[in-house]
Write an enzyme that holds these catalytic residues in place. Structure first.
Site, PDB file in Angstrom:
ATOM      1  N   ARG A  46      62.277  24.266 127.032  1.00 18.30           N
ATOM      2  CA  ARG A  46      62.761  24.550 125.667  1.00 18.30           C
ATOM      3  C   ARG A  46      62.423  23.410 124.710  1.00 18.30           C
ATOM      4  O   ARG A  46      62.234  23.637 123.510  1.00 18.30           O
ATOM      5  CB  ARG A  46      64.282  24.812 125.709  1.00 18.30           C
ATOM      6  CG  ARG A  46      64.839  25.434 124.410  1.00 18.30           C
ATOM      7  CD  ARG A  46      66.219  26.005 124.659  1.00 18.30           C
ATOM      8  NE  ARG A  46      66.784  26.698 123.502  1.00 18.30           N
ATOM      9  CZ  ARG A  46      67.710  26.195 122.681  1.00 18.30           C
ATOM     10  NH1 ARG A  46      68.171  24.967 122.886  1.00 18.30           N
ATOM     11  NH2 ARG A  46      68.169  26.897 121.674  1.00 18.30           N
TER      12      ARG A  46
ATOM     13  N   ILE B  63      66.042  28.650 116.512  1.00 18.83           N
ATOM     14  CA  ILE B  63      65.679  29.035 117.878  1.00 18.83           C
ATOM     15  C   ILE B  63      67.009  29.422 118.521  1.00 18.83           C
ATOM     16  O   ILE B  63      67.994  28.690 118.420  1.00 18.83           O
ATOM     17  CB  ILE B  63      64.945  27.902 118.631  1.00 18.83           C
ATOM     18  CG1 ILE B  63      64.762  28.230 120.120  1.00 18.83           C
ATOM     19  CG2 ILE B  63      65.632  26.566 118.494  1.00 18.83           C
ATOM     20  CD1 ILE B  63      63.891  27.186 120.867  1.00 18.83           C
ATOM     21  N   SER B  64      67.051  30.604 119.147  1.00 20.31           N
ATOM     22  CA  SER B  64      68.333  31.134 119.639  1.00 20.31           C
ATOM     23  C   SER B  64      68.921  30.251 120.740  1.00 20.31           C
ATOM     24  O   SER B  64      68.193  29.544 121.455  1.00 20.31           O
ATOM     25  CB  SER B  64      68.152  32.552 120.170  1.00 20.31           C
ATOM     26  OG  SER B  64      67.636  33.384 119.162  1.00 20.31           O
ATOM     27  N   GLN B  65      70.232  30.380 120.879  1.00 18.06           N
ATOM     28  CA  GLN B  65      70.973  29.710 121.960  1.00 18.06           C
ATOM     29  C   GLN B  65      70.425  30.217 123.314  1.00 18.06           C
ATOM     30  O   GLN B  65      70.194  31.420 123.458  1.00 18.06           O
ATOM     31  CB  GLN B  65      72.429  30.134 121.767  1.00 18.06           C
ATOM     32  CG  GLN B  65      73.427  29.638 122.729  1.00 18.06           C
ATOM     33  CD  GLN B  65      74.767  30.363 122.501  1.00 18.06           C
ATOM     34  OE1 GLN B  65      74.852  31.284 121.684  1.00 18.06           O
ATOM     35  NE2 GLN B  65      75.776  29.957 123.209  1.00 18.06           N
TER      36      GLN B  65
END
Ligand code: SAM
Length: 215
Positions: free
Chosen positions: A25, A51-53
């Site tokens: 990530r 940016i999503s969890q």
């Protein structure tokens, strides 16, 4: 991250967990935020987007029941992180982003790291990618007023559409629609979520989103 944030919260799909372990990530967040890459939170990227969890990426991928031969459409490329995760499970990923700079950045990053089964396009993802339809799964990573009809039409029979839907930016439900026939969809509510707005012809109108924010 995988043990505490994902397994600890009930993610069980071994393919999803393996994909989340494989994709770094930190490569998808701004260099100044690399230390936070494995935090349990969304992080800012360019153009005021996020940016999503990690948990949400895993939840959506698990709900989409992605299999090795699947062709998957993602709406909302952002950093390219979720597309990279899905690409470790599916045969081919098509991803659309409305901001050219984000699409180009994601494409360059995905090439650099060797993710070669992902096609990136700039455009309005609420209209889908008709030339490549039907899709076995469609994941929408921005919240709209309803499930875009174009995306429902581009699902294969048996295909899964995972989409955050709600009347306002602070009140969305993550829905799973499974296409059972031409006009037959099974609907499941996966819970409350908070996504950036889905802006486009079959989503929110940009000027209205900006006006709401000014109020
Ligand atoms: N999946 C991304 C990732 O892994 O980094 C996170 C995406 S972010 C939560 C949602 C993205 O959807 C934003 O980049 C936003 O610009 C994009 N978006 C919003 N409306 C869109 C539309 N109609 N078509 C394509 N992208 C859209």
């Amino acid at each position: 991250m995988v043990e505490f944030q994902l397994v600890g919260r009930g993610i069980r799909d071994a393919r999803v967990l393996a994909a989340m372990r494989q994709v770094p990530r930190e490569a998808f967040v701004a260099s100044g935020l690399a230390d936070l890459a494995y935090e349990d939170a969304p992080l800012p990227i360019a153009e005021g987007q996020t940016i999503s969890q990690p948990f949400i990426v895993a939840l959506m991928a698990e709900a989409a029941e992605i299999k090795a031969r699947d062709r998957v459409l993602e709406v909302g490329t952002g950093s390219g992180y979720a597309a990279a995760v899905i690409s470790r499970i599916a045969a081919k990923v098509f991803t659309i982003e409305r901001y050219p700079a984000l699409a180009q950045g994601a494409e360059a990053r995905l090439r650099e790291f060797g993710y070669d089964n992902i096609a990136v396009r700039t455009g309005d993802g609420t209209l889908g990618w008709p030339e490549e339809a039907p899709f076995d799964a469609i994941l929408v990573t921005a919240g709209g007023p309803d499930a875009p009809p174009a995306l429902k039409r581009q699902l294969a029979i048996g295909g899964r559409l995972i989409v955050p839907v709600g009347p306002g930016e602070r009140e969305q439900r993550l829905l799973k629609l499974v296409r059972r026939g031409d006009d037959a969809f099974e609907r499941k509510d996966l819970g409350g979520v908070l996504f950036v707005p889905l802006i486009g012809e079959q989503g929110w109108i940009e000027s209205e989103v900006l006006a709401r924010r000014r109020r």
